[in-house]
Structure formats: C-alpha cells, structure tokens
Design an enzyme around this catalytic site. Sequence first.
Site, mmCIF file in Angstrom:
data_model
loop_
_atom_site.group_PDB
_atom_site.id
_atom_site.type_symbol
_atom_site.label_atom_id
_atom_site.label_comp_id
_atom_site.label_asym_id
_atom_site.label_seq_id
_atom_site.Cartn_x
_atom_site.Cartn_y
_atom_site.Cartn_z
ATOM 1 N N TYR A 144 100.632 -47.327 32.719
ATOM 2 C CA TYR A 144 101.527 -47.859 31.690
ATOM 3 C C TYR A 144 101.715 -46.800 30.614
ATOM 4 C CZ TYR A 144 103.348 -50.862 27.956
ATOM 5 O OH TYR A 144 104.114 -51.416 26.961
ATOM 6 N N ASP A 239 99.183 -38.541 29.129
ATOM 7 C CA ASP A 239 99.310 -39.683 28.221
ATOM 8 C C ASP A 239 97.915 -40.145 27.806
ATOM 9 O OD1 ASP A 239 99.800 -41.906 26.775
ATOM 10 O OD2 ASP A 239 100.939 -42.979 28.314
ATOM 11 N N LYS A 267 97.021 -45.468 19.526
ATOM 12 C CA LYS A 267 95.806 -46.282 19.427
ATOM 13 C C LYS A 267 94.756 -45.685 18.474
ATOM 14 C CE LYS A 267 96.887 -49.019 23.387
ATOM 15 N NZ LYS A 267 97.550 -48.646 24.624
HETATM 16 C C1 LIG Z 1 99.080 -48.640 24.885
HETATM 17 C C2 LIG Z 1 99.623 -47.519 25.672
HETATM 18 C C3 LIG Z 1 100.932 -47.030 25.457
HETATM 19 C C4 LIG Z 1 101.900 -47.703 24.537
HETATM 20 O O1 LIG Z 1 101.502 -47.648 23.205
HETATM 21 P P1 LIG Z 1 102.142 -48.682 22.157
HETATM 22 O O2 LIG Z 1 101.573 -48.254 20.849
HETATM 23 O O3 LIG Z 1 101.714 -50.039 22.605
HETATM 24 O O4 LIG Z 1 103.612 -48.532 22.217
HETATM 25 C C5 LIG Z 1 101.324 -45.895 26.140
HETATM 26 N N1 LIG Z 1 100.497 -45.287 27.011
HETATM 27 C C6 LIG Z 1 99.239 -45.731 27.257
HETATM 28 C C7 LIG Z 1 98.367 -44.986 28.196
HETATM 29 C C8 LIG Z 1 98.769 -46.871 26.599
HETATM 30 O O5 LIG Z 1 97.534 -47.323 26.874
#
Ligand SMILES: *Cc1c(COP(=O)(O)O)cnc(C)c1O
Length: 430
Positions: A144, A239, A267
Amino acid sequence: MSFSRSETAFNEAKQVLPGGVNSPVRAFRAVGGTPFFADRGEGPYLYDIDGNRYIDYLLSWGPLIWGHAHPAILNAIVEVASKGTSFGVPTELETKMAEKVVSLVPSVEIIRMVNSGTEATMSALRLARAYTKRNAIVKFDGCYHGHSDSLLVKAGSGVATFGLPDSPGVSKATAETTFSVPYNDLDALRELFQERGEEIAAVIIEPVAGNMGCVLPRPGYLQAVRELTRSYGALLICDEVMTGFRVALGGAQAYYGLDPDLTTLGKVIGAGMPVGAYGGKREIMAMVAPEGPVYQAGTLSGNPLAMAAGLKSLEMLEEAETQGLYKTLQQYGGTLCATFQEAGKERGIAVYGHAIGGMFGLFFQEGPVFDYEGAAKSDKDLYARFFHALLRKGVALAPSQLESGFLSAVHTDDQLQHTQQAIREAMAEL
Ligand SMILES: *Cc1c(COP(=O)(O)O)cnc(C)c1O
C-alpha cells in the site's frame, strides 16, 4: 466492559461522515462490531469515551513511537503554537527538520516536506516519471502506498497484463501505466522488466511490507530489485512511510543496506501530526519546483507545529538509540510473537508471527508468509474473534489481520506481561 457511548457516537457519526469515519479501516469492517471512540491517550494507553483503557499496539497506525501525549513532544508543539500556527513563508524549523532527516536516512541527500504519506508517494512518482521520461510504474501486490490514482491498482493475472483499477473512479488509462507483481518474487519482476523494461520509470516498494500484515523481504531480494532497476535505468523508490524511523533509526534501508534513488516518509516523521516527505539523490530532487520544472506545492507543507513535533521526536529517537532502542523494541515484539505462537500451538491453532524493529505481524496460519497471496490465506474469522477477545482484556491491536502491530518506546515490561497474559487467555477462548 461497556461500549454504549461509542455505539451512540458511531451512530451519530454515520449521519455526517461516510461510514461514520474519515478513513475506512477505522470502521471495524474487517473484524465486525462497533469501533471504540478515543477520548485521550497517555503513554502506552488509549482511553475510550466509555472509560475503557487499552494497551495500544495500533498507535495511530504507526506514528506514535513515543506513545500518546508525550510531554516533551507536547511542549515542543505548544511552544511553537504560541507564536502562530502557520505562516506561508519559510521558517528555520523546516531546515532543522530537513537536516535531521538527511543526517539519519542514509540515501536521502535533500528532502521536500508534504502533509501525508499519500502526497509523498504521489509526488515521488511524478518526479520519477519526469526524471526518466518514462510512464510506467511497478508496484507489488499487497503493498500500500496511499490512495493516489496510480497506486490504487492491482495487476491482472499475467505479469505483463495491464493493471486493473482497485477502486471505481480510477481511470483505466491511469491504471494501465501501473504494473503489479508478487512481492518477494524476483523472477516475476525480472520477466516484467524483460518485456516492458524500457517503459518503466520506477519501482516502488515497501522494504518491509506492512500493509498485508508484516511481511519481510527474503534475504538478498531488495538488493536484487536494486540491481534490476539500475540495469534498466528505472528509479527505485523506497516507500518508508511505515518503516522509516520504525524498523531502525535510518529506516529499513539502513537495516538492509539498501541504496534507493528516492525515499518516501510519513507516520513516525510527524509524531502524530500530519507530515509526509520525499527525498533522495540531489540530482533527481533538483527537478522539483522551484529548482526544477516538476510542480509540487502545499499551503501547509512544513507546518511549524508538525515540524516541531517531528524534530523533537527524531532527536529523542537518536538519543534513545544510543541505548539500543530499536533492539529493545524488536525484543518486545519478538516476545509478543513468541507468546502468540506458543499459545496457538498449545490449542492446536495454526499461527505465525514475527517482529522487526518496532513493528510486528500476527497471522492465523502456519506461515511463513512471503507475499499477499500467502498473507490472504490467514483465517480472518479467527483473527476477528481474537481481536475482540483481546480488546475486552484491555489490549488494542489493528482491527484487521492484514495490518502490522506497533510498539512504542514507552511500552514497558508491565504492559508486555499484561499483554502476554491477555494473548494466552484470548487464545484459550477461541
Ligand atoms: C500509511 C502508508 C502510506 C500512506 O500514508 P498516509 O499518510 O495515510 O497518506 C503510504 N505508504 C505506506 C507504506 C504506508 O504504510
């Protein structure tokens, strides 16, 4: 344990918010029942509006590595807020924050702050397309990267088939430029590059997959992905929105010795405030406006409250790591997973779990899990029952099996032991 206030609150919320929430998974659809509404948090504890207390392993889906309402972080926010909440002109705090991230994350030489992980990955893709003058993006099934159109896509059956949109509203044209292949499957990726390599702008990967449960890369896999992208002139986007400052102080790239072209963060970097960031090699980032032609902007980007919270949190992590913070977190996670496995085995229930740095994954299946197809074999009903049993014992996990669990630097042996006991009892109730 009563949830009556939360039930009332949820019914009210449903009148004015789609599904009663501002982010879908909060609605408990994967585990059933009514979500509890937060009143306040304190360290490792979350209190709901019915007065129930939970040891929190959700931690706002990862950001709260210092637990709830940490005094030093609150002070940093209040101090800055008293001078104003946003200016729309540069602040020195933004430079300090950038310097801190650059000093900690090995591959990041220069960085742009945004407001969420979604914004970070979306912007990194635009940059990768501009830099390589190519269109296609490769992602991995079950990874994701936020909800931007290009990334809300899963692949058809063959590796070289066009992607299909994962959500109505994502246009076919957008989906067609995104390929998705199984995680940890080097042959599938190699095959895709052999067929379409000249079109691929970037491969975006979660170096530890955290959004299909917690799934580790096979030994050597990330390095092989790096070599493959390099040999075809495609960028590697790591990511680290979830893994950054969580798997290790320098992120999963430090843990695994990976050298990506671009890194996305979110995060933990915001310590509970809305922050995302993307950064990497200077030569590539030089294409970002106003230095270069790739447009990307934000009214509230680099917000002083968010920068203050993030900076304080990173400084504290740096200090705590001199005492081996991330090793300690992994030991705690490992202990929880071991308890989960022992308790399951005792009852003849198939379970599998593991921890890395401050994140862990619990699966109701034999394991090992290497990809989404494997993760999806887990018993969702058993997880739902386990989740609710733990909740009633004052322990909060993510309301879906295909998510990661998180630990904070303020969880102690006390909470760990309570949780181990709760796991044994919950498993016995299954
Ligand atoms: C949570 C997450 C996102 C998205 O971040 P948001 O702040 O919710 O838009 C993107 N990549 C990874 C790996 C994530 O865990």
